[in-house]
Scaffold this motif. Structure first.
Motif, mmCIF file in Angstrom:
data_model
loop_
_atom_site.group_PDB
_atom_site.id
_atom_site.type_symbol
_atom_site.label_atom_id
_atom_site.label_comp_id
_atom_site.label_asym_id
_atom_site.label_seq_id
_atom_site.Cartn_x
_atom_site.Cartn_y
_atom_site.Cartn_z
ATOM 1 N N TRP A 88 0.729 -1.264 -0.079
ATOM 2 C CA TRP A 88 0.138 0.339 -0.100
ATOM 3 C C TRP A 88 0.722 1.362 -0.289
ATOM 4 O O TRP A 88 0.720 2.155 -0.563
ATOM 5 N N ASP A 89 2.125 1.275 0.533
ATOM 6 C CA ASP A 89 2.802 2.236 1.322
ATOM 7 C C ASP A 89 4.451 2.190 1.030
ATOM 8 O O ASP A 89 4.735 0.748 1.595
ATOM 9 N N ASP A 90 5.486 3.273 1.481
ATOM 10 C CA ASP A 90 6.755 2.838 2.628
ATOM 11 C C ASP A 90 6.671 2.655 3.421
ATOM 12 O O ASP A 90 7.337 1.941 3.978
ATOM 13 N N GLU A 91 5.353 1.980 4.578
ATOM 14 C CA GLU A 91 5.640 1.944 5.620
ATOM 15 C C GLU A 91 5.111 0.771 5.664
ATOM 16 O O GLU A 91 5.150 -0.090 6.846
ATOM 17 N N THR A 92 4.986 -0.209 4.728
ATOM 18 C CA THR A 92 4.567 -1.420 4.630
ATOM 19 C C THR A 92 5.894 -2.359 5.536
ATOM 20 O O THR A 92 6.945 -2.304 4.534
ATOM 21 N N ASP A 93 5.636 -3.397 6.033
ATOM 22 C CA ASP A 93 6.329 -4.154 6.047
ATOM 23 C C ASP A 93 6.732 -5.564 5.274
ATOM 24 O O ASP A 93 5.543 -6.325 4.969
ATOM 25 N N GLY B 89 9.566 6.212 -2.172
ATOM 26 C CA GLY B 89 10.492 4.960 -1.039
ATOM 27 C C GLY B 89 9.787 3.893 -1.052
ATOM 28 O O GLY B 89 9.911 3.009 -0.541
ATOM 29 N N ILE B 90 8.536 3.209 -2.293
ATOM 30 C CA ILE B 90 8.336 2.676 -2.257
ATOM 31 C C ILE B 90 8.282 0.982 -3.116
ATOM 32 O O ILE B 90 9.722 1.146 -3.935
#
Length: 272
Positions: free
Chosen positions: A196-201, A230-231
């Motif tokens: 979904w975004d760059d914060e996904t583990d 950053g993704i």
């Protein structure tokens, strides 16, 4: 008369203009005569530059012509070698085609020909040019042992023997066919799993993807590929059996992890 003189006195007329013109001409001639050597020197320099440029152009044209001739010779050599290879391949294809046609003819003959055991039954034995049917229709020869003769017993025994041999051969053929290893169609699939975004583990996302288990599915190597901002997407490879696992099944199972997976795309699909 005086009025005419006064008029010409007041009128501004340049009576000495020819003399001034001659003086100006002599001045410019003198200047030009002193600047001739410098002009000749500049002209010689320009001519030398032009000659040098012509020489360089001729050398470059000669070099390019030589390179073009070499490339053309190499191209002709490669074309000839390709033509020879093509002719040899065509010959091999023709030989294979002839062998295949001969094999098909032999198979057709074998399919049409009767079995050796059934041949005596199908063939009508002849005795002195007369068939069995003719012998049956001919008047019976009176013999004291007519009651003990079995005219149809031998045919029934031959039919039973032929049937037994036929069943035995079919059974051997089925066993031989069962022993042959069957080819399993497999495919190599490369999947792009996007978060979904760059914060996904991404480690957790890969763990979820590898948790999909099915008969005929084998997971392979994986890597993270930058997408932008950053993704990163997960690029993972797997080998599947075509009859058991398909791309639709993989996409459906992976997209169930909707907390981590945004979409699944097939990046590459190759038959093995």
């Amino acid at each position: 008369m005086s009025s005419a003189v006064d008029y010409f006195v007041q009128e501004k007329i340049w009576f000495d203009k020819p003399r001034y013109d001659d003086a100006e001409r002599h001045f410019y001639e003198r200047i030009n005569s002193t600047s001739h050597p410098a002009l000749e020197l500049g002209a010689n320099t320009i001519l030398q530059d032009i000659a040098r440029a012509r020489e360089n152009i001729q050398k470059s044209l000669a070099g390019s012509a030589a390179n073009g001739a070499g490339d053309q010779g190499e191209l002709i050599t490669r074309i000839k070698s390709l033509e020879l290879e093509n002719s040899s391949l065509n010959q091999v294809v023709e030989d294979l085609r002839l062998a295949l046609s001969k094999l098909e003819c032999r198979v057709a003959v074998l399919e049409k020909s009767p079995s050796p055991a059934a041949a005596p039954v199908s063939a009508a034995p002849c005795t002195n040019g007369t068939s069995v049917q003719q012998q049956k229709t001919s008047p019976p020869v009176e013999d004291e042992d007519d009651d003990d003769m079995d005219l149809f017993g031998s045919d029934e025994e031959e039919d039973a023997e032929a049937e037994r041999l036929k069943e035995q051969r079919l059974k051997e053929y089925a066993e031989k066919k069962a022993k042959k290893p069957t080819l399993i169609a497999k495919s190599s699939i490369l999947l792009d799993v996007k978060p979904w975004d760059d914060e996904t583990d991404m480690a957790k996302l890969e763990e979820c993807v590898r948790s999909v288990v099915a008969d005929g599915l084998l997971w392979g190597q994986s890597k993270l590929v930058p997408v932008g901002y950053g993704i990163r997407k997960l690029q993972i490879q797997c080998v599947v059996e075509d009859d058991k696992v398909g791309t639709d099944l993989l996409e459906e199972e992976i997209t169930k992890f909707e907390d981590f997976v945004q979409s699944v795309d097939v990046a590459a699909f190759n038959k093995i």
